[in-house]
Design an enzyme around this catalytic site. Structure first.
Site, PDB file in Angstrom:
ATOM      1  N   TYR A   1       0.749  -1.411  -0.053  1.00  0.00           N
ATOM      2  CA  TYR A   1       0.055  -0.030  -0.026  1.00  0.00           C
ATOM      3  C   TYR A   1       0.896   1.349   0.208  1.00  0.00           C
ATOM      4  CZ  TYR A   1      -3.773  -3.128   1.408  1.00  0.00           C
ATOM      5  OH  TYR A   1      -4.970  -3.995   1.309  1.00  0.00           O
ATOM      6  N   SER A   2       0.632   1.818  -1.085  1.00  0.00           N
ATOM      7  CA  SER A   2       1.604   2.949  -1.371  1.00  0.00           C
ATOM      8  C   SER A   2       2.977   2.911  -1.213  1.00  0.00           C
ATOM      9  CB  SER A   2       1.232   4.179  -0.354  1.00  0.00           C
ATOM     10  OG  SER A   2      -0.302   4.790  -0.602  1.00  0.00           O
TER      11      SER A   2
END
Length: 342
Positions: free
Chosen positions: A53-54
């Site tokens: 995530y990111s």
């Protein structure tokens, strides 16, 4: 907020988890910290993220939030995942011992904690022998680096194989599975839900609102625009507007959700979430939020109790059509539903 056992473990988690996929992408750090504060103030104690995530930023944001609130660490259950690429090298992905050892250490560092409470394999890895993955996870439990482990996006046979391999070798057993599950996507009920129930594995549904569809954000035959998942990209993956708009089942489900919401004076999102939280084998529904207002509306589902008749209406209108063997018979369309009492 209601609380439940984390699958077949003895750890207790809230019936609604906070998904952190938006952190660092759709929600900046300040907003993410406010969302985390509001979530825990509302009784939530289960935070789910992933290294991908990111590209690690989501874990870092949660780590800085925990560091600024040391009293919170012992009150929350932290879950993260590994499997997808975190670099360009040939070993920067997968569930091999080589990759997972580095991925777990990196997640612990970003989160600023000594132990991940729930470590999840983000998807099946067809290249790595399952025995290698499970042995690594068992070693990580023994070393105190993780408390429990689970899977995400596994098929029914993959879950069952892992359960029996762990048992045969006296390794730590999986406790959870994180699948896509909602009123629009119920295909997991044919094999995956029964496999998890057989092993007493808890479900942690992701995308409970199907990208905004079950929050009644979209209109029939009107391509969405604006600051919504599909407004920014109407062709987004499985949630793509054109395909779902063309299915009458989509609008029958949404109309039923809206009617029940109107009867209760609540949002469509709350009705959709309450139905999902009431399904067999579901431990905790993962909420995603871009802002505090969205989180507040979703968390209100925790206090909504649907009647048996309302649950039945939603279950019936959303029943998936399975037309092929072995779930249906030639020339007929059979609606699959969980067995009573399951």
């Amino acid at each position: 907020m209601h609380y439940r056992k984390l699958g077949n473990s003895g750890t207790i988690v809230s019936a609604y988890a906070l998904g952190a996929m938006t952190f660092g992408m759709e929600a900046d750090e300040a907003t993410s910290h406010k969302i985390l504060d509001d979530y825990t103030a509302g009784g939530g104690n289960f935070i789910d993220t992933a290294d991908v995530y990111s590209r690690g930023i989501s874990e870092e944001i949660i780590g800085r939030w925990l560091a600024a609130r040391p009293e919170v660490r012992d009150q929350v259950v932290i879950a993260t995942k590994a499997r997808f690429p975190m670099g360009d090298g040939p070993n920067d992905f997968g569930t091999s011992r080589f990759h997972l050892g580095r991925a777990l250490d990196a997640s612990l560092k970003r989160l600023g904690i000594e132990q991940v409470d729930l470590y999840q394999m983000h998807a099946w890895d067809r290249l790595t022998p399952l025995e290698e993955t499970l042995r690594f996870l068992d070693d990580a439990v023994s070393a105190g680096k993780i408390a429990y482990y689970g899977f995400s996006n596994f098929l029914g046979w993959q879950v069952t194989k892992a359960v029996h391999l762990a048992k045969a070798n006296s390794w730590a057993a999986p406790v959870t599975l994180q699948p896509q599950y909602n009123l629009l996507v119920r295909g997991i009920e044919s094999e995956i839900v029964p496999a998890c129930q057989d092993a007493d594995i808890g479900l942690l549904p992701w995308s409970p609102l199907a990208g905004g569809w079950l929050a009644a954000k979209y209109e029939r035959d009107t391509e969405p625009t604006g600051a919504t998942r599909l407004g920014e990209n109407p062709k987004r993956g499985m949630e793509a507007y054109e395909a779902r708009n063309a299915q009458e089942r989509t609008w029958q489900i949404i109309d039923t959700v809206k009617a029940i919401a109107a009867d209760h004076g609540v949002s469509a999102a709350q009705v959709s979430l309450a139905w999902l939280a009431a399904q067999p084998a579901v431990t905790s529904v993962i909420l995603g939020a871009r802002n505090q207002e969205q989180l507040a509306d979703n968390l209100a589902a925790a206090s909504l109790e649907l009647s048996a008749d309302e649950i039945e209406k939603l279950t019936t209108v959303s029943a998936p059509v399975l037309a092929e063997y072995p779930y249906g018979t030639a020339g007929e369309r059979q609606r699959f539903r969980p067995m009573p009492g399951s």
